[in-house]
Design a protein around this motif. Structure first.
Motif, mmCIF file in Angstrom:
data_model
loop_
_atom_site.group_PDB
_atom_site.id
_atom_site.type_symbol
_atom_site.label_atom_id
_atom_site.label_comp_id
_atom_site.label_asym_id
_atom_site.label_seq_id
_atom_site.Cartn_x
_atom_site.Cartn_y
_atom_site.Cartn_z
ATOM 1 N N LYS A 1 5.768 -2.333 -8.433
ATOM 2 C CA LYS A 1 5.996 -0.939 -8.045
ATOM 3 C C LYS A 1 4.720 -0.094 -8.096
ATOM 4 O O LYS A 1 4.618 0.911 -7.401
ATOM 5 N N LYS A 2 3.744 -0.504 -8.873
ATOM 6 C CA LYS A 2 2.516 0.299 -9.001
ATOM 7 C C LYS A 2 1.700 0.332 -7.715
ATOM 8 O O LYS A 2 0.949 1.266 -7.473
ATOM 9 N N TRP A 3 1.844 -0.664 -6.854
ATOM 10 C CA TRP A 3 0.976 -0.773 -5.683
ATOM 11 C C TRP A 3 1.223 0.302 -4.633
ATOM 12 O O TRP A 3 0.344 0.571 -3.812
ATOM 13 N N ASN B 1 -6.845 -0.262 -6.999
ATOM 14 C CA ASN B 1 -7.186 -1.209 -8.065
ATOM 15 C C ASN B 1 -6.639 -2.601 -7.800
ATOM 16 O O ASN B 1 -6.423 -3.358 -8.714
ATOM 17 N N GLN B 2 -6.353 -2.915 -6.561
ATOM 18 C CA GLN B 2 -5.795 -4.220 -6.234
ATOM 19 C C GLN B 2 -6.776 -5.292 -6.600
ATOM 20 O O GLN B 2 -6.520 -6.369 -6.868
ATOM 21 N N VAL C 1 0.850 -1.190 0.000
ATOM 22 C CA VAL C 1 0.000 0.000 0.000
ATOM 23 C C VAL C 1 0.887 1.242 0.000
ATOM 24 O O VAL C 1 2.028 1.181 0.463
ATOM 25 N N PRO C 2 0.374 2.359 -0.492
ATOM 26 C CA PRO C 2 1.123 3.612 -0.390
ATOM 27 C C PRO C 2 1.340 3.988 1.075
ATOM 28 O O PRO C 2 0.523 3.650 1.942
ATOM 29 N N ASN D 1 9.362 -1.157 -3.163
ATOM 30 C CA ASN D 1 8.411 -0.070 -2.955
ATOM 31 C C ASN D 1 8.781 0.738 -1.711
ATOM 32 O O ASN D 1 8.040 0.749 -0.729
ATOM 33 N N PRO D 2 9.877 1.479 -1.759
ATOM 34 C CA PRO D 2 10.283 2.241 -0.580
ATOM 35 C C PRO D 2 9.322 3.381 -0.233
ATOM 36 O O PRO D 2 9.396 3.931 0.859
#
Length: 139
Positions: free
Chosen positions: A128-130, A138-139, A46-47, A89-90
């Motif tokens: 990386k989009k997540w 959009n998961q 998640v972001p 995804n840092p």
């Protein structure tokens, strides 16, 4: 309009608690890198803005190795990793679905991530989009 719901979770002893906004159906990565294989790290991403530590900052310790980009955070009381900052995804968090409280996850799609061959695999996946706000719902 987002399909996100609030998921809450934490470590085994309860010292660390968090909440995360994510869909009821989550996209889980099962990584086979050296550390993930040893601890059976399955996680959804998640972001950073959709993750909130509710309690236990003082109970968290961090382990890094190799490139030191991934931040493997775990409870120093019980040893459970509920979430971490992945190398891929840092700008987000990898959240372990088995640490989410019962009742909010309806389904999981599991995808293998070839962490043993990270450098060649990272270019073949959309992981990386997540951690981007525009794709996280959009998961």
């Amino acid at each position: 309009m987002s399909d996100d719901v609030k998921h809450t979770g934490g470590c085994h002893c309860g010292a660390v608690r968090f909440e995360v906004m994510a869909p009821r159906k989550i996209h889980v990565y099962d990584c086979n890198c050296s550390i993930c294989a040893k601890k059976q790290n399955k996680h959804f991403i998640v972001p950073e803005s959709k993750f909130k530590l509710l309690q236990g900052a003082e109970s968290i310790t961090t382990y890094t190795f190799n490139t030191h980009k991934a931040k493997h955070m775990f409870c120093k009381v019980c040893g459970v990793q509920s979430f971490y900052k992945p190398r891929s995804n840092p700008d987000g968090y990898g959240v372990c679905p088995h640490c989410i409280d019962d009742g909010t996850i309806e389904d999981m799609v599991v995808e293998t991530f070839d962490g043993q061959n990270w450098e060649s695999h990272i270019g073949t996946t959309d992981i990386k989009k997540w951690s981007k706000e525009s794709n996280a719902s959009n998961q």
